[in-house]
Scaffold this motif. Structure first.
Motif, short mmCIF file in Angstrom:
data_model
loop_
_atom_site.label_atom_id
_atom_site.label_comp_id
_atom_site.label_asym_id
_atom_site.label_seq_id
_atom_site.Cartn_x
_atom_site.Cartn_y
_atom_site.Cartn_z
N ILE A 50 0.84 -1.20 0.00
CA ILE A 50 0.00 0.00 0.00
C ILE A 50 0.88 1.26 0.00
CG2 ILE A 50 -1.55 1.41 1.44
CD1 ILE A 50 -3.14 -0.68 0.09
N HIS A 51 1.93 1.23 0.83
CA HIS A 51 2.84 2.38 0.91
C HIS A 51 3.49 2.66 -0.45
CE1 HIS A 51 5.82 5.16 2.50
NE2 HIS A 51 6.78 4.42 1.97
N ARG A 52 3.96 1.60 -1.12
CA ARG A 52 4.60 1.77 -2.42
C ARG A 52 3.60 2.29 -3.46
NH1 ARG A 52 7.73 -4.06 -2.53
NH2 ARG A 52 9.38 -3.56 -1.02
N LEU A 53 2.39 1.74 -3.42
CA LEU A 53 1.37 2.15 -4.39
C LEU A 53 0.98 3.61 -4.16
CD1 LEU A 53 -0.43 1.23 -6.72
CD2 LEU A 53 -2.14 0.50 -5.02
N ARG A 54 0.87 4.00 -2.91
CA ARG A 54 0.52 5.39 -2.60
C ARG A 54 1.51 6.37 -3.25
NH1 ARG A 54 -1.07 4.25 3.32
NH2 ARG A 54 -3.31 4.70 3.33
N LYS A 55 2.78 6.07 -3.12
CA LYS A 55 3.80 6.98 -3.63
C LYS A 55 3.68 7.17 -5.15
CE LYS A 55 7.60 5.15 -1.98
NZ LYS A 55 9.05 5.03 -1.64
N LYS A 56 3.12 6.17 -5.83
CA LYS A 56 3.06 6.21 -7.29
C LYS A 56 1.76 6.77 -7.84
CE LYS A 56 6.26 2.32 -7.72
NZ LYS A 56 6.48 0.95 -8.23
N ILE A 57 0.66 6.67 -7.07
CA ILE A 57 -0.63 7.08 -7.64
C ILE A 57 -1.26 8.28 -6.95
CG2 ILE A 57 -1.10 4.69 -8.30
CD1 ILE A 57 -3.37 4.76 -6.17
N GLU A 58 -0.78 8.64 -5.75
CA GLU A 58 -1.45 9.72 -5.04
C GLU A 58 -1.02 11.07 -5.60
OE1 GLU A 58 -1.19 9.26 -0.78
OE2 GLU A 58 -2.89 7.88 -0.80
N GLN A 59 -1.59 11.37 -6.76
CA GLN A 59 -1.36 12.64 -7.42
C GLN A 59 -2.71 13.33 -7.63
OE1 GLN A 59 1.01 12.17 -11.00
NE2 GLN A 59 1.98 10.34 -10.17
N GLY A 60 -2.78 14.61 -7.37
CA GLY A 60 -4.05 15.31 -7.55
C GLY A 60 -5.10 14.80 -6.58
N PRO A 61 -6.29 14.49 -7.11
CA PRO A 61 -7.42 14.17 -6.22
C PRO A 61 -7.51 12.70 -5.78
CG PRO A 61 -8.18 14.24 -8.47
CD PRO A 61 -6.71 14.60 -8.51
N GLY A 121 -9.03 -1.18 7.34
CA GLY A 121 -8.59 -1.43 5.98
C GLY A 121 -8.32 -0.15 5.22
N TYR A 122 -8.58 -0.21 3.90
CA TYR A 122 -8.22 0.88 3.00
C TYR A 122 -9.38 1.20 2.05
CZ TYR A 122 -3.68 -0.72 4.63
OH TYR A 122 -2.64 -1.11 5.42
N CYS A 123 -9.36 2.44 1.55
CA CYS A 123 -10.40 2.87 0.63
C CYS A 123 -9.78 3.80 -0.41
CB CYS A 123 -11.52 3.60 1.40
SG CYS A 123 -12.84 4.23 0.34
N LEU A 124 -9.96 3.47 -1.68
CA LEU A 124 -9.51 4.35 -2.76
C LEU A 124 -10.57 5.42 -2.97
CD1 LEU A 124 -7.29 4.77 -4.98
CD2 LEU A 124 -8.79 3.47 -6.50
N GLU A 125 -10.19 6.67 -2.88
CA GLU A 125 -11.20 7.73 -2.97
C GLU A 125 -10.64 8.96 -3.68
OE1 GLU A 125 -10.43 9.71 1.44
OE2 GLU A 125 -12.09 8.30 1.16
N LYS A 126 -11.59 9.77 -4.13
CA LYS A 126 -11.25 11.05 -4.74
C LYS A 126 -11.43 12.13 -3.69
CE LYS A 126 -14.08 10.21 -8.19
NZ LYS A 126 -14.88 10.36 -9.41
N ILE A 127 -10.46 13.04 -3.59
CA ILE A 127 -10.54 14.14 -2.65
C ILE A 127 -11.37 15.26 -3.29
CG2 ILE A 127 -9.22 15.80 -1.28
CD1 ILE A 127 -6.80 13.91 -1.64
N PRO A 128 -12.41 15.73 -2.61
CA PRO A 128 -13.22 16.81 -3.19
C PRO A 128 -12.37 18.03 -3.51
CG PRO A 128 -14.27 15.89 -1.22
CD PRO A 128 -12.88 15.32 -1.29
N GLY A 129 -12.60 18.60 -4.68
CA GLY A 129 -11.82 19.77 -5.10
C GLY A 129 -12.35 21.06 -4.50
#
Length: 223
Positions: free
Chosen positions: A194-205, A215-223
């Motif tokens: 999860i840590h490795r994936l975060r570093k690669k995909i957590e861009q923008g929202p 656990g974990y949840c993939l989500e979009k951050i409100p703009g």
């Protein structure tokens, strides 16, 4: 994606295992109907590839029991070319597709992709979440149309999170979906992935939220 193969011809089973694992799937195999029934009752899978001529319980009985438990798991039947009556029975019992032996492994891969898309309620091999796109056929991911370099395990983890985007996925569910029988993957290892994936995909929202202890949840951050 996790697949169960119920096939007693070990040569054929080995070919299926190699092909599907090479495409990024976690795959388990059993050689009898009773083993298939027990596995389906105690584990979660994304697809069942079911031979009908299994020892210790016919494939049609495995299918009947699966549907009697209320499972909507996609099922691809493998059957002898001349067993039209069994193919009809299988489809009537709730199978989603069938292939007559011998068959092309390339065609089987395409049918597997189609059935898993149908199981997710989509006709496309692309799974999108905001600027993030996963191509389940090519096994690649993009952010803003730029390809991301991900390992096979990271791709599989991303696929599971995308399929359940906006919903909580526990560590146990991730282990169940990502790992084959006998494969030792601890909760700590899941945290590392999860840590490795975060570093690669957590861009923008886009972010992978942690719900401590759950656990974990993939989500979009409100703009």
């Amino acid at each position: 994606m996790r697949i169960l193969i119920a096939e007693d011809d070990q040569v054929l089973a080995d070919g299926l295992l190699r092909t599907l694992r090479a495409s990024g799937c976690a795959v388990d195999q059993v050689g009898s109907g009773s083993e298939a029934d027990a596995a389906l009752a105690s584990h979660e899978f994304d697809l069942l590839i079911l031979d009908l001529g299994l020892p210790r319980m016919h494939g049609l009985e495995v299918l009947r029991r699966l549907r009697a438990r209320g499972s909507a798991l996609p099922v691809l039947i493998l059957t002898a070319a001349d067993s039209i009556e069994e193919r009809v029975k299988g489809l009537d019992l709730g199978a989603d597709d069938y292939m007559a032996k011998p068959f092309s492994l390339q065609e089987l891969e395409a049918r597997v992709r189609a059935l898993t898309r149908r199981g997710l309620g989509t006709a496309s091999s692309l799974i999108k979440h905001g600027p993030l796109t996963f191509d389940a056929t090519g096994r690649v991911a993009y952010i803003h149309e730029q390809m991301i370099e991900l390992s096979a395990r990271e791709l599989s983890l991303l696929e599971v999170l995308l399929q359940r985007a906006g919903r909580l996925v526990s560590k146990d569910q991730l282990v169940e979906r990502l790992c084959e029988w006998g494969e030792e993957v601890s909760n700590n290892a899941i945290e590392v992935y999860i840590h490795r994936l975060r570093k690669k995909i957590e861009q923008g929202p886009i972010r992978i939220a942690t719900v401590r202890g759950l656990g974990y949840c993939l989500e979009k951050i409100p703009g």
